[in-house]
Write a protein that holds these residues in place. Structure first.
Motif, PDB file in Angstrom:
ATOM      1  N   SER A 208       0.529  -1.151  -0.132  1.00  0.00           N
ATOM      2  CA  SER A 208       0.150   0.421   0.718  1.00  0.00           C
ATOM      3  C   SER A 208       0.593   1.693  -0.196  1.00  0.00           C
ATOM      4  O   SER A 208       0.668   2.257   0.060  1.00  0.00           O
ATOM      5  CB  SER A 208      -1.069   0.152   1.652  1.00  0.00           C
ATOM      6  OG  SER A 208      -0.262   0.057   2.721  1.00  0.00           O
ATOM      7  N   SER A 209       2.009   0.925   0.456  1.00  0.00           N
ATOM      8  CA  SER A 209       2.832   2.698   0.511  1.00  0.00           C
ATOM      9  C   SER A 209       3.908   2.412  -0.847  1.00  0.00           C
ATOM     10  O   SER A 209       5.029   3.610  -0.649  1.00  0.00           O
ATOM     11  CB  SER A 209       3.759   2.315   1.750  1.00  0.00           C
ATOM     12  OG  SER A 209       4.291   0.793   1.999  1.00  0.00           O
ATOM     13  N   GLY A 210       3.803   1.064  -1.286  1.00  0.00           N
ATOM     14  CA  GLY A 210       4.282   1.688  -3.356  1.00  0.00           C
ATOM     15  C   GLY A 210       5.732   0.489  -3.080  1.00  0.00           C
ATOM     16  O   GLY A 210       6.421   0.521  -1.928  1.00  0.00           O
ATOM     17  N   MET A 211       6.033  -0.284  -4.206  1.00  0.00           N
ATOM     18  CA  MET A 211       7.362  -1.151  -4.167  1.00  0.00           C
ATOM     19  C   MET A 211       7.344  -1.340  -6.087  1.00  0.00           C
ATOM     20  O   MET A 211       6.611  -1.056  -6.187  1.00  0.00           O
ATOM     21  CB  MET A 211       5.968  -2.570  -4.047  1.00  0.00           C
ATOM     22  CG  MET A 211       7.536  -4.069  -4.058  1.00  0.00           C
ATOM     23  SD  MET A 211       6.382  -5.023  -3.691  1.00  0.00           S
ATOM     24  CE  MET A 211       5.640  -5.434  -5.238  1.00  0.00           C
ATOM     25  N   TRP A 212       8.777  -0.399  -5.623  1.00  0.00           N
ATOM     26  CA  TRP A 212       9.574  -0.486  -6.539  1.00  0.00           C
ATOM     27  C   TRP A 212       9.907  -1.966  -7.535  1.00  0.00           C
ATOM     28  O   TRP A 212      10.021  -3.425  -6.749  1.00  0.00           O
ATOM     29  CB  TRP A 212      10.661  -0.267  -6.565  1.00  0.00           C
ATOM     30  CG  TRP A 212      10.947   1.591  -6.588  1.00  0.00           C
ATOM     31  CD1 TRP A 212      10.850   1.887  -5.357  1.00  0.00           C
ATOM     32  CD2 TRP A 212      10.914   1.774  -7.717  1.00  0.00           C
ATOM     33  NE1 TRP A 212      10.994   2.740  -5.365  1.00  0.00           N
ATOM     34  CE2 TRP A 212      10.421   3.695  -6.926  1.00  0.00           C
ATOM     35  CE3 TRP A 212      10.965   1.795  -8.303  1.00  0.00           C
ATOM     36  CZ2 TRP A 212      10.903   4.519  -7.431  1.00  0.00           C
ATOM     37  CZ3 TRP A 212      10.345   3.503  -9.384  1.00  0.00           C
ATOM     38  CH2 TRP A 212      11.378   4.501  -8.598  1.00  0.00           C
ATOM     39  N   VAL A 213       8.965  -2.328  -9.275  1.00  0.00           N
ATOM     40  CA  VAL A 213       9.111  -3.774  -9.615  1.00  0.00           C
ATOM     41  C   VAL A 213       9.980  -3.447 -10.431  1.00  0.00           C
ATOM     42  O   VAL A 213       9.384  -2.817 -11.183  1.00  0.00           O
ATOM     43  CB  VAL A 213       7.801  -3.930  -9.905  1.00  0.00           C
ATOM     44  CG1 VAL A 213       7.262  -5.518 -10.503  1.00  0.00           C
ATOM     45  CG2 VAL A 213       6.329  -4.378  -8.644  1.00  0.00           C
ATOM     46  N   ARG A 214      10.565  -4.572 -11.058  1.00  0.00           N
ATOM     47  CA  ARG A 214      10.974  -4.980 -12.108  1.00  0.00           C
ATOM     48  C   ARG A 214      10.752  -6.294 -12.900  1.00  0.00           C
ATOM     49  O   ARG A 214      10.271  -6.852 -11.826  1.00  0.00           O
ATOM     50  CB  ARG A 214      12.400  -4.764 -12.390  1.00  0.00           C
ATOM     51  CG  ARG A 214      13.500  -5.606 -13.056  1.00  0.00           C
ATOM     52  CD  ARG A 214      14.807  -5.294 -13.075  1.00  0.00           C
ATOM     53  NE  ARG A 214      15.310  -5.928 -14.785  1.00  0.00           N
ATOM     54  CZ  ARG A 214      16.534  -6.222 -14.441  1.00  0.00           C
ATOM     55  NH1 ARG A 214      17.103  -6.975 -13.901  1.00  0.00           N
ATOM     56  NH2 ARG A 214      17.105  -6.544 -16.603  1.00  0.00           N
ATOM     57  N   PHE A 215       9.689  -5.897 -13.643  1.00  0.00           N
ATOM     58  CA  PHE A 215       9.130  -7.223 -14.467  1.00  0.00           C
ATOM     59  C   PHE A 215      10.442  -8.174 -15.314  1.00  0.00           C
ATOM     60  O   PHE A 215      10.888  -7.315 -16.685  1.00  0.00           O
ATOM     61  CB  PHE A 215       8.232  -7.232 -15.604  1.00  0.00           C
ATOM     62  CG  PHE A 215       6.808  -5.653 -14.856  1.00  0.00           C
ATOM     63  CD1 PHE A 215       5.939  -6.566 -14.442  1.00  0.00           C
ATOM     64  CD2 PHE A 215       6.766  -4.963 -14.227  1.00  0.00           C
ATOM     65  CE1 PHE A 215       5.187  -6.455 -13.065  1.00  0.00           C
ATOM     66  CE2 PHE A 215       5.798  -4.691 -14.127  1.00  0.00           C
ATOM     67  CZ  PHE A 215       4.872  -5.240 -13.244  1.00  0.00           C
ATOM     68  N   THR A 216       9.981  -8.924 -15.458  1.00  0.00           N
ATOM     69  CA  THR A 216      11.200 -10.385 -16.159  1.00  0.00           C
ATOM     70  C   THR A 216      10.681 -11.004 -17.190  1.00  0.00           C
ATOM     71  O   THR A 216       9.179 -11.553 -16.281  1.00  0.00           O
ATOM     72  CB  THR A 216      12.242 -10.453 -15.300  1.00  0.00           C
ATOM     73  OG1 THR A 216      12.140 -11.383 -14.216  1.00  0.00           O
ATOM     74  CG2 THR A 216      13.014  -9.586 -14.787  1.00  0.00           C
ATOM     75  N   GLY A 217      11.117 -12.039 -17.894  1.00  0.00           N
ATOM     76  CA  GLY A 217      11.145 -13.440 -17.778  1.00  0.00           C
ATOM     77  C   GLY A 217       9.858 -13.252 -19.006  1.00  0.00           C
ATOM     78  O   GLY A 217       9.434 -12.403 -20.201  1.00  0.00           O
TER      79      GLY A 217
END
Length: 296
Positions: A208-217
């Motif tokens: 809910s506070s935000g999350m840095w995400v990197r998409f792979t695959g």
């Protein structure tokens, strides 16, 4: 109407005379049969018009033949000059072509001869200017080798691969945003825009506070920048990025839209960081369920 005897009266003396000579009888008188013969002979005598027509008919073939001969002679007289001119023209053209080819060949031969002469003159001049160089004796070669400085062998350190320049790597890493070194990796093939089976939503996928995400695959590495449509990416309303992407080493704020009925039925603010070769996204939970972020 005159009788048969009267009709042949003009011819009777001759006929009687002939008959008298044959029969030696002066008292001979013509009978009915002799008169008929005379009448028949009179009827068969040709008339003047028939004689004229016969004479004219005999001249017609000669006139036709003469006209044909005159026509052929006239055609020959007219066509002969043209034929002579045609054959003369063809012969003249052939002679001109042959003479032109001969001139070209002679000119080419003259040009080759001139080039050969020029090359020979240049060779002679070069030989006159450059003196003959005598080959050195073996002793002289040995002395030259001794006079030349010996090259030292390269040390082994030059043959080894050079180490990576850590300073440059540190500078590149220092220029990147902090999010490029601290993120969560998600490899989910159901988020791909071509996936049509329903999975769920992102109401609990991110903090809910935000999350840095990197998409792979195989699911994809970036969020699409276009509306992919509904009922794909494993959900009903699909999420896509509706703002401009940052340049290398930069971080920007943008809008994440959800396509459902309209291309941006729901939206939320996110951040995107450019890490040179990939992007990382600061994502939040979806506003309602059956909303999910897509990848390409």
């Amino acid at each position: 109407m005159p009788t048969s005897t009267q009709a042949v009266a003009p011819y009777a003396p001759r006929l009687y005379q002939g008959l008298a000579e044959e029969t030696n009888d002066v008292s001979y008188t013509p009978n009915q049969t002799t008169v008929r013969e005379v009448q028949w002979n009179m009827a068969n005598l040709p008339s003047a018009s028939s004689l004229e027509s016969a004479a004219t008919t005999s001249w017609k073939p000669l006139i036709i033949v003469l006209a044909a001969v005159i026509l052929v002679a006239a055609v020959a007289a007219v066509a002969t000059p043209f034929l002579i001119a045609y054959f003369k023209t063809g012969t003249i053209v052939q002679l001109m072509q042959k003479s032109f080819k001969g001139q070209q060949e002679r000119a080419h031969a003259c040009t080759l001869l001139q080039h050969q002469q020029q090359v020979q003159q240049l060779l002679l001049q070069h030989q006159r200017r450059q003196p003959l160089q005598l080959q050195p004796q073996p002793q002289q070669l040995h002395q030259r080798r001794q006079q030349q400085p010996q090259r030292r062998p390269l040390p082994l350190r030059h043959l080894r691969p050079q180490p990576l320049r850590q300073r440059q790597l540190q500078q590149v890493t220092a220029n990147l945003p902090a999010a490029c070194s601290s993120y969560t990796t998600i490899s989910d093939s159901t988020r791909r825009v071509s996936y049509t089976t329903f999975v769920g939503c992102d109401s609990s996928s991110f903090s809910s506070s935000g999350m840095w995400v990197r998409f792979t695959g195989s699911g994809g590495t970036t969020i699409p920048t276009y509306a992919p449509g509904i009922s794909v990416c494993g959900t009903s309303a699909t999420g896509w990025y509706a703002s401009a992407l940052p340049s290398s080493g930069a971080t920007v704020s943008g809008t994440l839209c959800y396509d459902w009925g309209t291309t941006c039925q729901w939206s939320s603010s996110i951040q995107v960081a450019n890490c040179n070769t990939y992007y990382v996204y600061l994502l939040y939970p979806s506003p309602v369920c059956n909303l999910r972020v897509c990848t390409v």
